[in-house]
Each structure stands twice: as structure tokens, then as C-alpha cells.
Design a protein around this motif. Structure first.
Motif, short mmCIF file in Angstrom:
data_model
loop_
_atom_site.label_atom_id
_atom_site.label_comp_id
_atom_site.label_asym_id
_atom_site.label_seq_id
_atom_site.Cartn_x
_atom_site.Cartn_y
_atom_site.Cartn_z
N ARG A 46 0.83 -1.20 0.00
CA ARG A 46 0.00 0.00 0.00
C ARG A 46 0.87 1.26 0.00
O ARG A 46 0.67 2.17 -0.80
N GLU A 49 2.61 1.75 -3.19
CA GLU A 49 1.71 1.69 -4.35
C GLU A 49 2.23 0.67 -5.35
O GLU A 49 2.22 0.91 -6.56
N GLN B 107 -16.78 0.05 -8.96
CA GLN B 107 -15.93 1.23 -9.03
C GLN B 107 -14.75 0.88 -9.91
O GLN B 107 -13.83 0.19 -9.48
N GLU B 109 -12.41 2.75 -11.48
CA GLU B 109 -11.22 3.59 -11.60
C GLU B 109 -9.99 2.93 -10.99
O GLU B 109 -8.90 2.93 -11.56
N GLU B 110 -10.17 2.34 -9.84
CA GLU B 110 -9.03 1.73 -9.15
C GLU B 110 -8.47 0.58 -9.99
O GLU B 110 -7.27 0.42 -10.15
N LYS B 111 -9.39 -0.19 -10.53
CA LYS B 111 -9.00 -1.33 -11.35
C LYS B 111 -8.21 -0.87 -12.58
O LYS B 111 -7.20 -1.45 -12.95
N THR B 114 -4.76 0.32 -11.63
CA THR B 114 -3.90 -0.83 -11.37
C THR B 114 -3.42 -1.44 -12.67
O THR B 114 -2.25 -1.76 -12.84
N GLU B 139 -6.75 10.84 -11.08
CA GLU B 139 -6.12 9.75 -10.33
C GLU B 139 -5.45 8.77 -11.29
O GLU B 139 -4.29 8.42 -11.15
#
Lengths: 344, 344
Positions: A46, A49, B107, B109-111, B114, B139
Motif C-alpha cells: 500500500r 503503491e 468502481q 477507476e481503481e482497477k 492498477t 487519479e
DNA sequence: TTGTAAGCGTTATCAT
DNA sequence: ATGATAACGCTTACAA
């Protein structure tokens, strides 16, 4: 500002004061790790990142977690719907979908085969759609698993997801004949394509059942594109109203749309002077005036199943690779069919 | 039959009786190699059907030669056209395009971030299209280069390829006002979207220029989807013919189509009783009855340019990253606009 | 002009 | 339960 190097597993390991393998164990859930240390690792991930390098993974795992989707074009909504189905199935498995649109100007088969052989793709969902020789697909198939959609190669049973074109065509044609049409013409697809053959066969069955001589029915060969529909409709309807066809059986919606456009331009009223049916049930077809009577293919589902079949092929033992049966194609009765102006 | 291991460079080297690096030199055109030996290598490649392992290459080169294309859906032909443009630009550079369709249920965006960080994607062409918060894109942008299409974030100047929505909207609205319409309503897009804001601004400019009070113009906020067009049209046209709008300015074609469908169902004749304009010029729009007056966005070109811009970003020094100016949006005059039944 | 060898960032085998 | 260590297949200094 100096752009910092992306963190690797090594960085994570150092930050968490554990070994490389421990990090790997945590990340992949393989191997046992003491709770306290696993937390340290997760923290480090975390903080830094960190996210694993996909290329390194693919290299080591010998699997790209990526499949290819070959479609002739995306602006055809049928293909777009299939693509969405494929994408959905892949996404659920965290597999990427690479879009392959063969450039019409070059011989794409070799390029595709190379791509597949390069291990950047684990397999391919293939939708030839328009033209493309079956033999080329066989060649492709030597490089890795391929699942066909909306296409089949009679001799060799490659895995394929198709729907019952013949039956759909037969039924929509029957609907036309039941209105009393006797002089009909077919605007067919590329004769090399399985779907085109099937639909033509379906039309003929219905014609025979209606007591017509199937050899008398003119078949104009198009390429499944709108323009050819317009051109061939013009050709089919060239004669005087008394002798020309009273109905056009179009092997897909795009050509039916072309035909409809021709009719509008030529002042031929549909369905009063000419009945028209298509195949596919594109979203647009219900918006036309008149609304097009056609046959719905479960495009999304076909894409989904094809991708699913491909995954089964890729990880044997999970599920039997069978199950790619024939999906139903259902007639959509709308407004583009009416009795012929002069019966008989 | 035992499935043979795929050949590696080592196999090629052995077969050609040269070293590994010689093979690499030949394959990449780097480093000098004696003609005779190069032929030996090429032969070996052909005989063994060797093709380089993409994952290994990506790992070593620190570049996946793959970009992502984020689109909300493919069945919207505008997005499909953009996708084809992106694909074309990428294909010319032997870069793969991964289709990313954010699942509405999660959601995403995080995926996506990554994914971008995992180095499987070198960059992303992003088309939020519907909804999606600008902050999420910012982001994403931290993880790697992103080029926006058909979208812009006012404060931060991210690279973006857009067309002049405001001007296009202004001109198509002017065309409506020139027919004498005074009571108009706007069916707008999601207010968070730049395009929706721009088009609304354009409509208002035209209204002001026509001497109307812009505050009097009802603005119904849709989501760029057909269904919302139908629903909002119903709402806008609820009043008696004497007081309801005589023209509807729809911020995209899909909503205009929805509005048109509503009118057909409600027995409101277009354009006699109601004029209608859209935005995008989807292929279907010219096929409707009446043919829809709208504004064309150069979708294919936008996709092509966005991808090109992304590549420039990825290999600095090649070309200046500038040049993503504003493309023209051109009014397509067709049949869905007519003077109001009762002028004034 | 050609070859040797050191990585690239993971995963997996084997000791410990 | 944990940690060295050897691949995976390729590119690229550096040496010869």
C-alpha cells in the motif's frame, strides 16, 4: 522532479523486511505466511503503491491472461454487441481483450497468427463476418486455440458459437410466403460464409414448402454491407412492377437497410409495393420506417459464450469444452411485410 | 502426439549455429551481421516457425506496445467509430489495443489504474462518455499517460481531443431559430460532462442572438441515452400544443432518437408539429424518418488523433505533443426541422 | 563482426 | 513458516 522508478517485489520485500518469496506467497495466496508478516507485506504494498509487473508475470506463468477478438469492424452493431459479450466474459476473469481489426488492405492472417504465436494472446475469438477464407482460420488455429463466432467450417469441427440461421431464415421467409408472395428475390451474403449458405438454405426450404420452384428464385450475392443491399435491390427491382419481385429476402439487416434506402430514393413504397425482411435485428432496425421485420440473433450472448468456451479450452479440467450448442434465432414481426399489391 | 515446446531464440541460434545475440541483431535490425549468417538465421526462423515471445520482450524493453481504450459501451456507434480510429492508429505502429469497458456495477477507476500501473498498458485513451467523475481521471493519470477524447477537464489541461461542441450546438440551434421557433426546450446531457456544458452554452448563445431570454428556456437533464430522450421529451411536451415547445434541442442523437420515438408513439408529427435536432450524426440518424438534422463529430478522426497524441507522449522527441487542437463540428441539415405550426 | 553474460520482475523448487 | 536460487525468453553492454 526526478521520476521515480516503479517499485518491484524486491522493494516491497525490503520495506517489509521479508524475503522475495514471502511477498510472492502473500500476493498469490500460495504458501503459508504468518499473519503478522503478511500484514507487513500488505502495508508495504500500500505504501509503495506497488502493483505487479504484468509482463514479468506473463513471462513466468507462460500465460498472458489476454485474448484476442477479431472482428471485421466495430461500427456494425452486431459485431459491437458480440464484442461487448466477449468483453464481459473476459472481464469477469480478469482477462484483457485485445481488439484485432484486420486491415482490409493487407493479408492479415499471417499477422494474426504471428500475434497469437507470440504469446501475447492466449487465444482468439474469431468473427470473420465478411469474406475471409476458412482455410486461413485453419492456419490460425495451429498457433493456438480459436473459437469461431457466427461462423462455422463444415468439414472440420472447430469450436464455434452460432445460432440457427437456417431455421430463422426459414421462418421469416415462411412469414413472407404466408402473406401470399410468389415472386421473391434473395439478396444473399458472401457465398463463402456459412451464415449466408444457411440463410439461403432456409429461404429455399420455406419456398419449397410454399410450393414454389426454388430454382426460379433469383439470388443476388451481396457482401453484407449496406451499399451492396442498395445496389442489388436496384438490380432486382429493375423490371416493370408487374414482373419484378414483390418481396426481398435480405440475408442481413444492413443490406435490408440499403434496399430500403434504394426504395425510398426510387419511390417504391415499403411494404405496400414491396415487402422486405432482414436478419440480425440491429438496434436500428426497429427505428426505421417501416420497422423492419427481421430475425434476432442473440449477439451479446454469442460473444459471451464464445469467450467462455475459449476459457474452457485454455484451462482444461475446469469444465467440458462442449456446450457450444446452437442458439435460437427468433423472428421479429414488424411492419415491413404486407400482402403483395397484386396477389398471385 | 506430444505438443512440442515453442521455439525460443536459443533454438534458432542453435539451428543457425550462431550465438543468441546474433539472432537478436538480425531480428531487430540492430548491430551488423554478415549476410551469410543473417540468411542462416532467417532460415532457421522460417523452419522452426519462430516468433518472439512478446512477454519477454515487454519485460526487457519495459514497454508493452499496448494501449488501453476506455469506452463506456461499444453499441453506441459514436464510441465504436472512435474505437476504430484508435485501432487504426495503433495498428499502424504495431501496437495492440486493449478494450476496457468499465463495468457499471463496480468502481472501475481503481482497477483501471492498477491495470495501467501493471505495465501491461503503456497508456490509455479515455472516453468517459457518460457520467464518470473528472477526479477519477486525474487519479488514473498519475499511473501513466492518458489522453482524453470527447471530454475535457477545465482546470487541469490534460491532453484531450475534442471538437467544437459549443460552436456546433450554436449553429444548429441558430438554424432552428431561423425557422422562427421561439418556444424551445433543451434536452441536455449529464451536467458533469464537458460536452453537455458546451452544447448547452452553444444553444444559449444562439438563443440570445435570436433575442430570446435564455433563462426562459427549459433545460431537462438526460444521460445521453435513448431512454432518457424519450422520457424527457414526454415531460417537455406534456402541456397543450399551444404552450409546449415547438422545437427540441437534443444534446446527442441517441436522445433525439428517443424523443422521436416518443413523438411517434404520442402521435406528434415531426417536423410539422415539432422540430428536432441532435448531435453526433450517428450513421443511423440519416436513416430515420424524418432524417435527423444534427451536428457531425469527426469520431473516427478524433480516435485516430487521440491515439496519435498518446504515442507522441510515449516517445518524446519524435514529435511535439501539441497539435491536439479543436476539431470542427459540422451541422448536417436534414428533414427534422421546419417552421413552427403557429409562428411566434 | 561475433559471442558472453548480466539483467528485466516474477514464480516455484528446494532446502532450512 | 521462511528464504536462497534457478528459471522464464529476451535485449544489450562489453569483451573478444
Amino acid at each position: 522532479m526526478a521520476t521515480r522508478r516503479r517499485p518491484t517485489m524486491k522493494d516491497v520485500a525490503e520495506h517489509a523486511r521479508v524475503s522475495l518469496s514471502t511477498v510472492s506467497y502473500v500476493l498469490n495466496g500460495t504458501g503459508p505466511v504468518a499473519p503478522e508478516r503478511r500484514d507487513r507485506v500488505l502495508d508495504a504494498v500500500r505504501v509503495l503503491e506497488y502493483s505487479p509487473n504484468g509482463s514479468a508475470r506473463s513471462l513466468k506463468r507462460r500465460r498472458a491472461s489476454t485474448i484476442g477478438l477479431v472482428v471485421p469492424e466495430l461500427t456494425n452493431q452486431f459485431f459491437a454487441m458480440v464484442a461487448e459479450g466477449v468483453q464481459k466474459a473476459a472481464s469477469a476473469r480478469d482477462v484483457l481483450v485485445v481488439l484485432v481489426v484486420p486491415d482490409a488492405t493487407e493479408q492479415p492472417e499471417e499477422k494474426q497468427a504471428t500475434l497469437l504465436r507470440s504469446q501475447r494472446l492466449d487465444g482468439v475469438v474469431y468473427l470473420s463476418g465478411t469474406g475471409s477464407l476458412p482455410t486461413a482460420i485453419l492456419e490460425l488455429q495451429r498457433s493456438g486455440p480459436v473459437v469461431l463466432v457466427d461462423e462455422q467450417i463444415p468439414g472440420f469441427d472447430l469450436p464455434a458459437v452460432v445460432c440457427d440461421s437456417r431455421r430463422g431464415a426459414r421462418e421469416v421467409a415462411r412469414h413472407v410466403f404466408e402473406h401470399g408472395h410468389r415472386r421473391v428475390a434473395v439478396i444473399g451474403g458472401p457465398s463463402a460464409l456459412w451464415t449466408a449458405q444457411q440463410r439461403l438454405a432456409g429461404y429455399r426450404e420455406a419456398a419449397a414448402a410454399a410450393g414454389l420452384d426454388t430454382d426460379e428464385i433469383p439470388v443476388l450475392v451481396g457482401d453484407y454491407r449496406q451499399e451492396s443491399g442498395a445496389r442489388l435491390a436496384a438490380q432486382a427491382l429493375a423490371g416493370p412492377p408487374g414482373t419484378r419481385p414483390t418481396a426481398l429476402l435480405c440475408a442481413n439487416d444492413l443490406m435490408a437497410i440499403g434496399a430500403l434506402e434504394h426504395c425510398k430514393a426510387a419511390g417504391i413504397r415499403v411494404p405496400q409495393e414491396l415487402s422486405l425482411v432482414g436478419f440480425d435485428d440491429l438496434p436500428v432496425s426497429g427505428l426505421l420506417t417501416p420497422r423492419l421485420t427481421t430475425v434476432r440473433q442473440p449477439a451479446h450472448d454469442m460473444g459471451f459464450r464464445a469467450a467462455t468456451a475459449l476459457f474452457d479450452l485454455l484451462e482444461p479440467g475446469d469444465a467440458p469444452p462442449g456446450g457450444l450448442g446452437m442458439l435460437p434465432a427468433t423472428v421479429q414481426l414488424r411492419d415491413s411485410v404486407a400482402p403483395p399489391a397484386v396477389p398471385g
